[in-house]
Design a protein around this motif. Structure first.
Motif, PDB file in Angstrom:
ATOM      1  N   SER A 172       0.819  -1.213   0.000  1.00 26.78           N
ATOM      2  CA  SER A 172       0.000   0.000   0.000  1.00 26.78           C
ATOM      3  C   SER A 172       0.854   1.266   0.000  1.00 26.78           C
ATOM      4  CB  SER A 172      -0.929   0.019   1.227  1.00 26.78           C
ATOM      5  OG  SER A 172      -0.180   0.081   2.432  1.00 26.78           O
ATOM      6  N   ASN A 198      -2.078  -9.548  -7.030  1.00 26.99           N
ATOM      7  CA  ASN A 198      -2.408  -9.454  -5.606  1.00 26.99           C
ATOM      8  C   ASN A 198      -1.553 -10.356  -4.740  1.00 26.99           C
ATOM      9  OD1 ASN A 198      -4.474  -7.610  -6.162  1.00 26.99           O
ATOM     10  ND2 ASN A 198      -5.987  -9.237  -6.494  1.00 26.99           N
ATOM     11  N   ASN A 199      -1.020 -11.428  -5.334  1.00 25.99           N
ATOM     12  CA  ASN A 199      -0.241 -12.387  -4.560  1.00 25.99           C
ATOM     13  C   ASN A 199       1.260 -12.170  -4.702  1.00 25.99           C
ATOM     14  OD1 ASN A 199      -0.050 -14.710  -2.849  1.00 25.99           O
ATOM     15  ND2 ASN A 199       0.526 -15.937  -4.635  1.00 25.99           N
TER      16      ASN A 199
END
Length: 204
Positions: free
Chosen positions: A154, A179-180
């Motif tokens: 983030s 995402n992984n």
């Protein structure tokens, strides 16, 4: 960390231009080693991420290797447990060119041997093997130790280094985005460089 500032120019050139590095990690407390061939990008001090509005410290001349890895891998778990890693880099260009020449020669019909020439001229294969040995031995290899850190996805720093990694490896997006997938920065701490005469220099 100023170690890479005094590395041979050949090694710095490899860091800037090579496609892959070998990354070695080790788990804790089992001490099970793992090694992987990785896409990467080299970040010199002038390109280190600086938070917007802040001024980077000129004294901290840190050099980084940036990689990306899936979170469900041994190397990711190893880095989380034990951030001390090693990186091996060497010149792949020579080996690639010789490999292409080797394949080309293997597909070339072999002429009938001529006794009058064999005694005076070594075979093409022998010439290739001699060139291979000389070319491989003429290169340097560098093993560097570093401290790896998984960047918070983030954080703007992760996005910055992901963009740099994609810029250097546009054909490897599937290994860099997702995402992984975690972006990892490795701060170079020391290096061992060997040459064709088996001379070894240490930088730390």
């Amino acid at each position: 960390m100023s170690c890479p500032d005094i590395l041979p120019e050949h090694v710095l050139s490899l860091l800037k231009t090579s496609k892959y590095v070998h990354l070695a990690t080790c788990s804790k407390p089992e001490c099970i080693p793992s090694i992987a061939l990785m896409n990467y990008t080299y970040i010199p001090p002038s390109k280190v991420y600086v938070k917007e509005g802040e001024i980077g410290e000129p004294i901290e001349r840190k050099h980084y290797i940036i990689i990306a890895t899936q979170k469900d891998t041994a190397k990711y778990e190893n880095i989380r447990q034990n951030p001390q890693v090693s990186i091996l880099i060497h010149d792949w260009v020579t080996a690639k060119k010789l490999s292409l020449r080797k394949n080309s020669m293997s597909n070339t019909p072999t002429p009938e041997p001529q006794r009058s020439q064999d005694a005076d001229h070594p075979s093409r294969l022998l010439n290739l093997l001699q060139e291979l040995n000389q070319s491989e031995l003429s290169q340097m290899s560098a093993t560097m130790r570093g401290y790896a850190e998984c960047i918070d996805p983030s954080h703007e720093e992760a996005k910055y280094y992901e963009a740099e990694l994609l810029k250097a490896n546009p054909d490897a997006a599937v290994f860099i985005q997702g995402n992984n997938i975690a972006v990892v920065k490795i701060e170079l701490e020391s290096a061992k460089v060997s040459d064709r005469e088996n001379n070894t220099s240490f930088y730390d």
